[in-house]
Scaffold this motif. Structure first.
Motif, mmCIF file in Angstrom:
data_model
loop_
_atom_site.group_PDB
_atom_site.id
_atom_site.type_symbol
_atom_site.label_atom_id
_atom_site.label_comp_id
_atom_site.label_asym_id
_atom_site.label_seq_id
_atom_site.Cartn_x
_atom_site.Cartn_y
_atom_site.Cartn_z
ATOM 1 N N VAL A 18 0.834 -1.211 0.000
ATOM 2 C CA VAL A 18 0.000 0.000 0.000
ATOM 3 C C VAL A 18 0.863 1.253 0.000
ATOM 4 O O VAL A 18 0.563 2.220 -0.714
ATOM 5 N N SER A 19 1.954 1.230 0.753
ATOM 6 C CA SER A 19 2.805 2.421 0.777
ATOM 7 C C SER A 19 3.489 2.660 -0.565
ATOM 8 O O SER A 19 3.607 3.802 -1.007
ATOM 9 N N ASN A 22 0.837 3.935 -2.891
ATOM 10 C CA ASN A 22 0.511 5.302 -2.504
ATOM 11 C C ASN A 22 1.536 6.275 -3.070
ATOM 12 O O ASN A 22 1.170 7.306 -3.639
ATOM 13 N N GLN A 23 2.803 5.970 -2.935
ATOM 14 C CA GLN A 23 3.849 6.866 -3.437
ATOM 15 C C GLN A 23 3.822 6.966 -4.954
ATOM 16 O O GLN A 23 3.991 8.047 -5.522
ATOM 17 N N LEU A 25 1.228 6.528 -6.939
ATOM 18 C CA LEU A 25 0.040 7.285 -7.346
ATOM 19 C C LEU A 25 0.181 8.775 -7.036
ATOM 20 O O LEU A 25 -0.254 9.622 -7.815
ATOM 21 N N ILE A 26 0.802 9.101 -5.922
ATOM 22 C CA ILE A 26 1.000 10.523 -5.592
ATOM 23 C C ILE A 26 1.957 11.173 -6.578
ATOM 24 O O ILE A 26 1.722 12.282 -7.053
ATOM 25 N N GLU A 31 -3.849 11.831 -6.437
ATOM 26 C CA GLU A 31 -3.946 11.823 -4.976
ATOM 27 C C GLU A 31 -5.214 11.131 -4.487
ATOM 28 O O GLU A 31 -5.197 10.462 -3.444
ATOM 29 N N GLN A 33 -6.868 8.618 -5.877
ATOM 30 C CA GLN A 33 -6.711 7.169 -5.960
ATOM 31 C C GLN A 33 -5.720 6.662 -4.915
ATOM 32 O O GLN A 33 -5.882 5.555 -4.384
ATOM 33 N N ALA A 34 -4.716 7.459 -4.596
ATOM 34 C CA ALA A 34 -3.772 7.083 -3.540
ATOM 35 C C ALA A 34 -4.486 6.997 -2.202
ATOM 36 O O ALA A 34 -4.243 6.061 -1.421
ATOM 37 N N MET A 35 -5.385 7.944 -1.951
ATOM 38 C CA MET A 35 -6.156 7.926 -0.701
ATOM 39 C C MET A 35 -7.058 6.700 -0.641
ATOM 40 O O MET A 35 -7.145 6.034 0.394
ATOM 41 N N THR A 37 -6.596 3.847 -2.165
ATOM 42 C CA THR A 37 -5.745 2.669 -1.987
ATOM 43 C C THR A 37 -5.361 2.508 -0.521
ATOM 44 O O THR A 37 -5.394 1.390 0.019
ATOM 45 N N THR A 38 -5.036 3.600 0.121
ATOM 46 C CA THR A 38 -4.684 3.544 1.544
ATOM 47 C C THR A 38 -5.869 3.083 2.381
ATOM 48 O O THR A 38 -5.728 2.235 3.267
#
Length: 67
Positions: A18-19, A22-23, A25-26, A31, A33-35, A37-38
């Motif tokens: 996930v991390s 997240n990175q 996607l950011i 942002e 989609q990163a949120m 995913t988290t």
């Protein structure tokens, strides 16, 4: 209460995955989609932990004979 080491490794693997997602996607400007995913990662881990918490409460009820 026996916690399997496999469960700890699964949770760690999900956290790493996930991390990384997240990175990535950011950095690509996604942002939202990163949120999401988290949040999905957190929910998946919570479902894995809920079973353990249920077993803990059952054990405590049995130990103190709270029926």
């Amino acid at each position: 209460m026996n916690v399997s080491v496999d469960l700890i490794f699964k949770i760690a693997a999900i956290g790493i995955l996930v991390s990384v997602l997240n990175q990535v996607l950011i950095r690509s400007g996604r942002e939202e989609q990163a949120m999401m995913t988290t949040l999905v990662g957190i929910v998946v881990v919570l479902f894995m932990v809920i079973q353990l918490i249920s077993n803990l409460f059952t054990t405590v009820k049995t130990m103190f004979q709270l029926y």
